[in-house]
Each structure stands twice: as C-alpha cells, then as structure tokens.
Design a protein around this motif. Structure first.
Motif, PDB file in Angstrom:
ATOM      1  N   THR A 167       0.826  -1.213   0.000  1.00  0.00           N
ATOM      2  CA  THR A 167       0.000   0.000   0.000  1.00  0.00           C
ATOM      3  C   THR A 167       0.855   1.256   0.000  1.00  0.00           C
ATOM      4  O   THR A 167       0.616   2.198  -0.773  1.00  0.00           O
ATOM      5  N   GLU A 168       1.850   1.293   0.865  1.00  0.00           N
ATOM      6  CA  GLU A 168       2.721   2.469   0.936  1.00  0.00           C
ATOM      7  C   GLU A 168       3.524   2.632  -0.336  1.00  0.00           C
ATOM      8  O   GLU A 168       3.769   3.763  -0.793  1.00  0.00           O
ATOM      9  N   ALA A 169       3.944   1.515  -0.942  1.00  0.00           N
ATOM     10  CA  ALA A 169       4.689   1.591  -2.205  1.00  0.00           C
ATOM     11  C   ALA A 169       3.829   2.210  -3.297  1.00  0.00           C
ATOM     12  O   ALA A 169       4.293   3.070  -4.066  1.00  0.00           O
ATOM     13  N   GLU A 170       2.573   1.794  -3.378  1.00  0.00           N
ATOM     14  CA  GLU A 170       1.681   2.350  -4.397  1.00  0.00           C
ATOM     15  C   GLU A 170       1.447   3.841  -4.162  1.00  0.00           C
ATOM     16  O   GLU A 170       1.402   4.631  -5.108  1.00  0.00           O
ATOM     17  N   ASP A 171       1.297   4.228  -2.894  1.00  0.00           N
ATOM     18  CA  ASP A 171       1.101   5.644  -2.576  1.00  0.00           C
ATOM     19  C   ASP A 171       2.314   6.481  -2.977  1.00  0.00           C
ATOM     20  O   ASP A 171       2.172   7.603  -3.501  1.00  0.00           O
TER      21      ASP A 171
END
Length: 288
Positions: A26-30
């Motif tokens: 999730t953080e990578a996509e953000d």
C-alpha cells in the motif's frame, strides 16, 4: 517518448524500489502515485534524464515514509512483519515488484537503519550507482558505498540459510499444513526444527501472539491450541517473495498467510501475517 509512456513502462520498477524500501504494498503504491503527481507539476522539458528523475524521486519519497514508519512501528501492537506479495514458484518466471526480494531478506531489511536499507536496496537489488544513490540520500557517493557495505555485512550475518529443493519444500509445506490445521501435536513436532521460531503479526487488529514463540514444543502446543479452539481453517500452498508459504482460509475468507523457512526437511521459521491490512496485495501483482 512521452512522459506518460516512460512512467507507465517504469512503474513496475518504481513499485519494486518503493516496496523494497518499505516492505508495504500500500505504501509503495502511494509513493509511486506521489512521484507521478510531482512529475506532472514539474517542468518536464528541464528534466534531462526522466528515468533517473523518477527513480530518484520515488526513492526520496519512500525514504521519507520509511523514516516516519519506523516511529509508527515503535507503537505497533506485537511484531511487525513485511507485507507479503505472491510471486512465481520459479524466480526465473517472475516479472513483478518482488523479483529480487526474498521473504527472508525483507525480514532482515527491517533491522537496518533507513539510510543503510536504502543504499543496499537501490545498489544491490536495483543496480543504481552510488552517485545516483547519493542524490537520493543527500550524501556523497563514498558515504553511500559505506552504507551499502555495512548493510550487506549485516544481511549476510542475519539472513537464515534455507535449502531450496522445490520437491522437498512441497512435501514439508503439505505436512505442516496438515498438522497445523488438524492440531496434530506429534506431527507438528516431527516437522518443526527444535529451534524454530514463530512470529505472528496481527497489528492489534486481529488476535495474534504478541511475542515470538521459540522452540518446537512451544510452537506445536500453540498451533494445536489454535486448531482446537479457533474456527476451522484450511490452507493452500503458495509462494510469497520466492518463499514457500500457505494461504490460510476460514471458509472463503482469507485469514492470513504463513511464510515458512525450511532447512534440512524441517520448518525453522513460521511467519504468520494476519493483519488484514497486509493481505490486500496478495495476488494483486502476481504475474505483473
């Protein structure tokens, strides 16, 4: 080639860089989305190396999130495990964000300082030069080289040595799944290494052991109790981050994923990710 085309072609690599630094889908996509937003706000005509700009910007953004995340994880309920990603059974067939990042390595990366992790991931896993890394970290290339060297030594000393016989892995994974779901104490003791460690990540959202459980006897007793007292579970073999694993279901609902460390035909590590916030990426990028 347009900036949109360059970004879309580079996106899997950018996701890989961010995921390697953060251990979170999730953080990578953000982070990658924020890099795209910043690109749109920039004067693209003044960017000489668009690929380098995107990788550097993504790295900087991910590093900022990593530094902040380390503070948040100090108040995390129970052990913190990375967010698993399904990968091809054969690493040669993988074409996704976790191509070069094994589960065991991800776990060890969590023990590094942010700058060391960044230098190692960017250089050793993604092939950036120390000059490029220096731009991302705001340090000179020599300092980045030292950071990567320290990280490499730490990883080599901490990374467990698992054997890689696929046929034997399948047998051990099947035996573990059968013993764990049935609560067969004797079968669990046969498959678990005497010095095995079980780590569970529920994040305070779902029930999970709040401390690692050490030793085959304690782990077998714990898993047998879970099988006896909890709802009926089924397990399906998979591969996460090039590591044998099991998807755990309660009915049709995914309840968690268990990454197994296997050596000499026995399970040496049981990493059970139950935090539902870390299960959303399973399968999302498989075969991407």
């Amino acid at each position: 080639m347009s900036a949109v085309t360059v970004f879309n072609d580079l996106r899997p690599r950018l996701l890989g860089v961010a995921y390697g630094l953060l251990g979170s889908v999730t953080e990578a996509e953000d982070v990658v989305q924020e890099a795209w937003i910043r690109l749109q706000r920039s004067d693209i005509g003044r960017i000489d190396d668009l690929v380098g700009w995107l990788v550097t910007t993504t790295s900087r953004l991910a590093l900022d999130v990593l530094r902040s995340a380390r503070h948040r994880r100090e108040s995390y309920v129970g052990p913190w495990l990375p967010e698993p990603v399904q990968t091809a059974a054969d690493p040669a067939d993988a074409v996704g964000l976790a191509d070069s990042i094994s589960w065991a390595m991800l776990v060890v990366l969590e023990t590094l300082a942010p700058a060391e992790r960044a230098a190692f991931v960017l250089h050793d896993l993604f092939g950036l030069s120390f000059t490029e890394i220096g731009t991302a970290l705001g340090r000179n290339p020599a300092a980045c080289r030292k950071l990567a060297s320290r990280a490499r030594e730490h990883i080599e000393s901490r990374k467990p040595r698992f054997d890689v016989d696929p046929t034997e892995h399948r047998r051990v994974v099947s035996a573990f799944a059968s013993a764990a779901t049935s609560g067969d104490l004797e079968a669990l003791l046969r498959i678990l290494d005497p010095d095995a460690v079980l780590t569970a990540d529920g994040g305070g959202v779902v029930r999970a052991a709040l401390e690692p459980i050490h030793g085959a006897d304690a782990i077998a007793a714990f898993l047998a109790a879970v099988a006896e007292q909890g709802p009926r579970k089924t397990m399906r073999a998979t591969v996460v981050n090039h590591n044998p694993a099991l998807l755990v279901f309660v009915g049709d609902r995914l309840d968690g994923v268990v990454a197994l460390g296997i050596n000499d035909n026995r399970v040496t590590a049981v990493d059970f990710v139950r935090n539902p916030q870390k299960l959303t990426g399973l399968g999302a990028w498989a075969g991407e």
